[in-house]
Design an enzyme around this catalytic site. Sequence first.
Site, PDB file in Angstrom:
ATOM      1  N   HIS A  43      -7.517  -5.681  -0.496  1.00 27.42           N
ATOM      2  CA  HIS A  43      -6.373  -4.784  -0.572  1.00 27.42           C
ATOM      3  C   HIS A  43      -5.078  -5.563  -0.417  1.00 27.42           C
ATOM      4  O   HIS A  43      -4.839  -6.160   0.634  1.00 27.42           O
ATOM      5  CB  HIS A  43      -6.502  -3.728   0.530  1.00 27.42           C
TER       6      HIS A  43
ATOM      7  N   SER B 282       0.829  -1.198   0.000  1.00 29.99           N
ATOM      8  CA  SER B 282       0.000   0.000   0.000  1.00 29.99           C
ATOM      9  C   SER B 282       0.870   1.257   0.000  1.00 29.99           C
ATOM     10  O   SER B 282       1.685   1.437  -0.894  1.00 29.99           O
ATOM     11  CB  SER B 282      -0.955  -0.056   1.200  1.00 29.99           C
TER      12      SER B 282
ATOM     13  N   ASP C 185      -9.014  -4.209  -5.849  1.00 29.74           N
ATOM     14  CA  ASP C 185      -8.491  -3.503  -4.673  1.00 29.74           C
ATOM     15  C   ASP C 185      -9.205  -2.160  -4.514  1.00 29.74           C
ATOM     16  O   ASP C 185      -9.133  -1.308  -5.395  1.00 29.74           O
ATOM     17  CB  ASP C 185      -6.982  -3.279  -4.846  1.00 29.74           C
TER      18      ASP C 185
END
Length: 518
Positions: free
Chosen positions: A485, A234, A457
């Site tokens: 995610h 991320s 995602d």
Amino acid sequence: MTLRTLIRRVIAIGAIAAVAGSAAACANPFVFDQSTDKPPVTEGVADDLLEFYDQPPEWGACDDPQTEAEVECATITAPIDWNDPAAGDIELAISRPADRPSNPQGSLLVNPGGPGASGIDYMQQSLEYGGLGEDLLDAFDVVGFDPRGVARSTPVECLDTAGMDEYLYSVPDGTRDSDEWEASLEEQAETFADACAENSGELLEFITTDQAARDMDLIRAVLGDEKLNYLGFSYGTFLGATYADQFPENTGRLVLDGALDPSVSGTEVGMRQVIAFEQSLHTYIDACLDGSGCPFRGSVDQALGEVSQLLASLDRRPLVGQDGRELGGDAMMTAVIFALYSEENWPYLTEAFAGALAGDPTSALFLADFYNERQGGQYLSNSTEAFNAYNCMDYPSESEELSGEDEAELEEKAPVTWKYMMGADVCEFWPYPPSGERETISATGAAPIVVVGTTGDPATPFAWAESLAEQLDDATLITYEGEGHTAYGAGSSCVDEAVESYLIDGAMPEAGLTCQPG
């Protein structure tokens, strides 16, 4: 009015119920074997930085009740400002498994995202519940770290518990979108920013990704590694790409999973996330209607209409939890967002919707608390404070306002979620102007990099992974056709094997590799 950016790596290792249990403090049974530790790498280091680079970590038991006994910790010193090393110091906290490989091929730094997520917590949770592959743990000294401003490193400090509850859970005055509502939101944002300025001071100016990437090179060197091996999720992909751009000659094997496009403005980040979360909500509703125990009936559109009605009703009359906190529309949306990070969390979202529709906020507050890292009436970390600190310094403020065209697009593509992912801009009141730039990153001269993107995602849309892989001079994209995610450790042996083969053996994935669940 601005969009809240919500790029965080939520640690969803196994079911929520498993992760929710807090770690117990206990004596460490391991003998800390540092016989395989290497001396710091200091060749070519400037004289004014040598005192920082030439500090071998002193590993020992973690002085923290949130870490399990199988993790050992150390603290190293870094300049508060890498551009002026004499300006003062901060501390960086690092951790690794105490049960180390007998002959590690080097260190592997891991970052779970955020900005504001703790790598030490991620390390402990991965060892306890799974998440990092055994092959990685057998090959590397896997090192988690709390970036500057985060958790056990010199932290950003803002509000106390009562103040955080007010900031995160209180329902603004008036009706949504009214002048009174907007003024109430701005007052909350200003109160938060003022508290950060008062309690964190000059540290806030240096909570930037640029400075944090410099910290990573320091960690690499004090661990005795010529090259940095790195697994970032991320926001951690932006941190890793920034490192590769700053230190291409020191870049080893980097995997960037759930990629953030570094060229995208703050407004665009927020918009793409809102639309992606709306799409994930559609996917969840479709699955809910096909399953048992779903509180909705009819078509997906009818169910989404019921969600909109629920959110509006919570604005008008928030539900009150057992501790007196309110579940308004925004807190309910926080619960929804958290659950959409992983399909494993969807059953908990069903419980939250069912409870809220029946007038019981317990399950929804549980999910919102998990997102905000609140447990037992206390905040377990400073993730919200650090999140705002990084974003306020990394994103130029002039790009944050929504245009009329932006709002029209959001109304068309995200009619349920977008107004509940809005908020007054804390950065408008931040004591320091932003120093970051949104621009492409090429990392010219760096070793090959693996980028991983998930087609479903909601937090880092797949298009960002495609874009980052195109920007980098030498990168290969792994496509994971799934929901949730990030992809590594999410249930795809194809992704896991490709990532681990690259990190351990240097075997680049084949071009165009596409993986499915299972």
